[in-house]
Write a protein that holds these residues in place. Structure first.
Motif, PDB file in Angstrom:
ATOM      1  N   HIS B  52      -2.501   2.382   2.230  1.00 37.07           N
ATOM      2  CA  HIS B  52      -3.338   2.970   3.279  1.00 37.07           C
ATOM      3  C   HIS B  52      -4.762   3.204   2.756  1.00 37.07           C
ATOM      4  O   HIS B  52      -5.751   2.875   3.412  1.00 37.07           O
ATOM      5  N   ALA B  53      -4.848   3.768   1.542  1.00 41.36           N
ATOM      6  CA  ALA B  53      -6.157   4.113   0.977  1.00 41.36           C
ATOM      7  C   ALA B  53      -6.958   2.860   0.640  1.00 41.36           C
ATOM      8  O   ALA B  53      -8.176   2.817   0.851  1.00 41.36           O
ATOM      9  N   LEU B  54      -6.290   1.837   0.126  1.00 37.34           N
ATOM     10  CA  LEU B  54      -6.975   0.566  -0.160  1.00 37.34           C
ATOM     11  C   LEU B  54      -7.434  -0.084   1.141  1.00 37.34           C
ATOM     12  O   LEU B  54      -8.563  -0.562   1.250  1.00 37.34           O
ATOM     13  N   GLY B  55      -6.538  -0.067   2.130  1.00 33.23           N
ATOM     14  CA  GLY B  55      -6.837  -0.721   3.404  1.00 33.23           C
ATOM     15  C   GLY B  55      -8.015  -0.094   4.113  1.00 33.23           C
ATOM     16  O   GLY B  55      -8.808  -0.779   4.764  1.00 33.23           O
ATOM     17  N   SER B  56      -8.158   1.230   3.991  1.00 37.48           N
ATOM     18  CA  SER B  56      -9.253   1.914   4.686  1.00 37.48           C
ATOM     19  C   SER B  56     -10.514   1.949   3.836  1.00 37.48           C
ATOM     20  O   SER B  56     -11.530   2.529   4.247  1.00 37.48           O
ATOM     21  N   GLY B  57     -10.458   1.376   2.637  1.00 38.09           N
ATOM     22  CA  GLY B  57     -11.641   1.330   1.790  1.00 38.09           C
ATOM     23  C   GLY B  57     -11.944   2.618   1.055  1.00 38.09           C
ATOM     24  O   GLY B  57     -13.007   2.764   0.456  1.00 38.09           O
ATOM     25  N   ALA B  58     -11.020   3.587   1.094  1.00 36.11           N
ATOM     26  CA  ALA B  58     -11.266   4.858   0.412  1.00 36.11           C
ATOM     27  C   ALA B  58     -11.276   4.669  -1.102  1.00 36.11           C
ATOM     28  O   ALA B  58     -12.026   5.327  -1.817  1.00 36.11           O
ATOM     29  N   ILE B  59     -10.418   3.770  -1.605  1.00 37.97           N
ATOM     30  CA  ILE B  59     -10.393   3.473  -3.041  1.00 37.97           C
ATOM     31  C   ILE B  59     -10.565   1.960  -3.197  1.00 37.97           C
ATOM     32  O   ILE B  59     -10.322   1.197  -2.269  1.00 37.97           O
ATOM     33  N   ASP B  60     -11.010   1.566  -4.386  1.00 32.81           N
ATOM     34  CA  ASP B  60     -11.129   0.121  -4.599  1.00 32.81           C
ATOM     35  C   ASP B  60     -10.137  -0.375  -5.646  1.00 32.81           C
ATOM     36  O   ASP B  60     -10.143  -1.545  -5.999  1.00 32.81           O
ATOM     37  N   ARG B  61      -9.285   0.518  -6.150  1.00 34.50           N
ATOM     38  CA  ARG B  61      -8.310   0.098  -7.156  1.00 34.50           C
ATOM     39  C   ARG B  61      -7.116   1.056  -7.133  1.00 34.50           C
ATOM     40  O   ARG B  61      -7.290   2.275  -7.131  1.00 34.50           O
TER      41      ARG B  61
END
Lengths: 290, 290
Positions: B52-61
């Motif tokens: 979810h976090a990767l998909g929404s761009g909140a984290i990059d790794r």
């Protein structure tokens, strides 16, 4: 938000006299002007408030005393409970009228209403709108939108007055709810009076210990939890005095739970149970407003 | 709202690892992405949350474990207090790093941080943002805007870590505030932990007595006063256990005041004093946010 009750096209009253143009009385006036511009709205208050209310178009007539105008068919007493009780026997009418109020407790007021002249029909009322700050300056026409407005008709003595008042408060966007004065006061001790006293006691406790500087380090939680803490003392002094038995039991309940929690801070179970109960009831509460 | 602290143009850290992407950790990630797009943001959480976090761009790794990436210069532990304490000795670093956390109590965590490897510098932290509901789904970049973010550096052992963390949290819109762990825990017992427990106890008490139907007749006051009642139990179980002494004293204060009020419901003076104190402190509280 529950779907609003149907709003009658014609006003259920021709002419209302609102005694007390504070937050509640002023909001009733503004809301009526918006829904039923043809309904006559008269106000009783201090000259300064009357000037403000006339100037803003909330009322179309200032009345000097409770000598109600000849065309009035409804009087709304929008004052603290003790003032309502003192006003009741002074209401004089030139014709049969309905009298209602917005006091936060109902048993004492309904008892006192027995002193009204025989041509006046009394139905107690209590809108659960409310705002952070009182006074006409904070009145707004949508104060009652979607909120309950409790009515306490007195059996057959109320005739069709409760039906007409239900139509009125529906028009103001509220949800009319019929209850006995006893049931009202017991329920309000929990859902209204206890939250108010708790918010006030929390704010006083935190402020007295943390001080102004400590308050700067508080989060949004304290801010929300103490929104009620600026409520006017005069309104609540009367509520406490006229519902002391029921409020006392509610306070006992809360104090007992806080005492249990205090004893169980180190053990997870009591805290877990507290949060599970609270989250469940919070969910129920939200169902009523979403 | 106080005027915001100046936001440094360059990120004070190159690469952050956020352990726990719930409301707080997720909001830190989103806020960093907005302010400093060049700063690397890695996350540790369950596969579903990481996706979810990767998909929404909140984290990059996404990082599989606490084997932190070679470029990381900051680890943020965003979990309940007991998990933070269990995570601390497991953090391994390939280079000197700063470690901070967002736990709601600080004494126990700062004590536990002494078990960190010598090349890790720990500074306790506590953002007072918070929202009604937890989890990454409710994270938002402005969660900390204008709110305090307390830091508890450990004297000379913290070096310039507190300065760099102050720059970071200023960039997230928060107001960095330096305190000792003792002072933090005592103050939070009043301005954060007591409001939470009070809101939970109030909601449980009212719900248990009024029931779902009774709650329908409540006003906006109960709704506001119990906004905190859906807070997650796991977070608060740990807060209560690790700050039981200070919270116990705060609960004693509140219980004593409620007991006084209960005894004085019929007499105006105690209620008047309560409302005067509460209104005064509410005014002070509002000065800090307006």
């Amino acid at each position: 938000m529950p779907s609003p009750a149907p709003v009658p096209a014609d006003p259920p009253f021709r002419s209302i006299v609102i005694v007390g143009l504070g937050l509640i009385g002023g909001s009733v006036a503004l809301s009526i002007r918006e829904r039923w511009p043809a309904m006559r709205v008269s106000g009783v208050d201090t000259p300064a408030v009357l000037a403000h209310a006339l100037g803003s178009g909330a009322i179309d007539r200032a009345v000097a005393s409770l000598e109600t105008p000849g065309d009035a068919d409804l009087v709304l007493l929008a004052a603290p409970v003790q003032q309502i009780i003192e006003l009741l026997p002074t209401i004089a009418a030139r014709q049969p009228m309905i009298v209602t109020d917005v006091g936060g407790t109902k048993r004492t007021i309904v008892d006192a209403a027995r002193a009204l002249p025989a041509d006046l029909t009394f139905v107690g009322g209590h809108p659960l709108g409310g705002g952070e700050r009182g006074g006409f300056a904070f009145a707004r026409p949508d104060l009652f939108a979607g909120r309950p407005w409790i009515l306490t008709p007195d059996g057959h003595r109320s005739g069709d007055a409760a039906t007409r008042l239900s139509a009125l408060v529906s028009g103001l966007g509220a949800r009319p709810t019929i209850m006995t004065p006893d049931a009202h006061d017991q329920l309000m001790a929990y859902v209204s009076h206890l939250p108010q006293l708790t918010a006030s006691a929390l704010m006083a406790t935190v402020g007295n210990r943390a001080g102004a500087e400590g308050l700067l380090a508080s989060g949004k939680g304290l801010l929300d939890t103490t929104r009620l803490a600026s409520s006017p003392a005069d309104v609540w002094r009367d509520v406490c005095a006229t519902n002391a038995d029921a409020i006392g039991l509610a306070l006992d309940d809360l104090i007992a739970l806080l005492t249990d929690v205090r004893a169980g801070l180190q053990r997870g179970e009591i805290v877990d149970t507290l949060f599970a109960d609270a989250a469940r009831w919070r969910g129920e509460l939200l169902k009523g407003v979403e």
